[in-house]
Design a protein around this motif. Structure first.
Motif, short mmCIF file in Angstrom:
data_model
loop_
_atom_site.label_atom_id
_atom_site.label_comp_id
_atom_site.label_asym_id
_atom_site.label_seq_id
_atom_site.Cartn_x
_atom_site.Cartn_y
_atom_site.Cartn_z
N ILE A 83 8.05 20.23 -7.72
CA ILE A 83 9.06 19.52 -7.02
C ILE A 83 10.25 19.04 -7.87
CG2 ILE A 83 9.23 17.24 -6.01
CD1 ILE A 83 5.94 17.36 -6.31
N CYS A 84 11.38 19.48 -7.10
CA CYS A 84 12.73 18.93 -7.58
C CYS A 84 12.98 17.56 -7.02
CB CYS A 84 13.58 19.92 -7.13
SG CYS A 84 15.51 19.56 -7.73
N PHE A 85 12.83 16.50 -7.79
CA PHE A 85 13.00 15.29 -7.47
C PHE A 85 13.47 14.25 -8.79
CE2 PHE A 85 10.79 11.35 -5.39
CZ PHE A 85 11.87 11.21 -4.60
N ASN A 86 14.39 13.77 -8.58
CA ASN A 86 15.15 13.01 -9.90
C ASN A 86 14.25 12.00 -10.45
OD1 ASN A 86 15.17 11.33 -7.61
ND2 ASN A 86 17.45 10.55 -7.93
N ILE A 87 13.20 11.37 -9.66
CA ILE A 87 12.40 10.31 -10.20
C ILE A 87 11.23 10.65 -11.20
CG2 ILE A 87 13.15 8.40 -8.85
CD1 ILE A 87 10.04 8.54 -7.88
N LEU A 88 11.12 12.27 -10.87
CA LEU A 88 9.96 12.71 -11.75
C LEU A 88 10.65 13.55 -13.08
CD1 LEU A 88 7.79 14.29 -8.77
CD2 LEU A 88 7.31 12.23 -10.56
N LYS A 89 11.96 13.45 -13.04
CA LYS A 89 12.72 14.37 -13.92
C LYS A 89 13.67 13.06 -15.11
CE LYS A 89 11.39 18.28 -12.74
NZ LYS A 89 10.11 18.61 -12.66
N ASP A 90 14.91 13.18 -14.46
CA ASP A 90 15.76 12.48 -15.44
C ASP A 90 15.90 10.91 -15.11
OD1 ASP A 90 16.62 15.07 -16.67
OD2 ASP A 90 18.25 15.25 -15.33
N ASP A 91 15.52 10.73 -13.87
CA ASP A 91 15.69 9.21 -13.57
C ASP A 91 14.38 8.45 -13.62
OD1 ASP A 91 18.22 9.82 -12.87
OD2 ASP A 91 18.13 9.86 -10.76
N TRP A 92 13.18 8.99 -14.36
CA TRP A 92 12.18 8.46 -14.48
C TRP A 92 12.28 7.08 -15.21
CZ3 TRP A 92 7.32 8.03 -12.85
CH2 TRP A 92 6.37 7.30 -13.61
N SER A 93 11.63 6.08 -14.82
CA SER A 93 11.57 4.72 -15.66
C SER A 93 9.93 4.41 -15.58
CB SER A 93 12.20 3.88 -14.51
OG SER A 93 11.96 2.49 -15.03
N PRO A 94 9.62 3.79 -16.67
CA PRO A 94 8.38 3.27 -16.80
C PRO A 94 7.97 2.17 -15.97
CG PRO A 94 9.34 3.00 -19.01
CD PRO A 94 10.46 3.68 -17.99
#
Length: 147
Positions: A83-94
């Protein structure tokens, strides 16, 4: 890490997000299976999409690995389920929970991002002929996501 995952598991079992469910695989707290029901108003409606979630040792500081196990025709999900999805990559937050991730993936099904595709050919169809994209997505949903 295990404490946080256990807490999220209890929450998702008690109060699952709309169109989603998730749980452990074989008693392993770090491996989950999730299900997303194709959202209404999308070509995925009626489909049941299985996902695999693997929690890294540094969760929640690092995102879980999430992949679609059910084939899907979507510009942001490749043939292998990546999946290309920002929250699973660079935009992840704890601060994100698995419930929030699943809800966000439902939104991705409703609103693909053809500007950042994993499948450029599907993105091109989406941009040039949305009717054709939706027809093909419905065909794949019928073939792979409906029992």
């Amino acid at each position: 890490m295990a404490e946080r995952i256990q807490k999220e598991l209890k929450e998702i079992e008690k109060n699952p997000p709309d169109f989603c469910s998730a749980g452990m695989v074989g008693g392993d707290i770090r491996r989950w299976q999730a299900t997303i029901i194709g959202p209404p108003g999308t070509p995925f409606v009626g489909g049941i999409f299985k996902l695999s979630l693997t929690f890294p040792p540094k969760y929640p500081m690092k995102p879980p690995e999430v992949t679609f196990k059910t084939k899907i025709y979507h510009p942001n999900i490749d043939r292998n389920g990546n999946i290309c999805f920002n929250i699973l990559k660079d935009d992840w937050s704890p601060a994100y929970t698995i419930s929030a991730v699943l809800v966000s993936l439902c939104s991705l099904l409703s609103s693909p991002n053809p500007e950042d595709p994993l499948e450029p050919q599907i993105a091109a169809v989406f941009l040039k002929n949305k009717v054709q994209y939706e027809e093909e997505a419905r065909k794949w949903t019928a073939k792979f996501a409906m029992s």
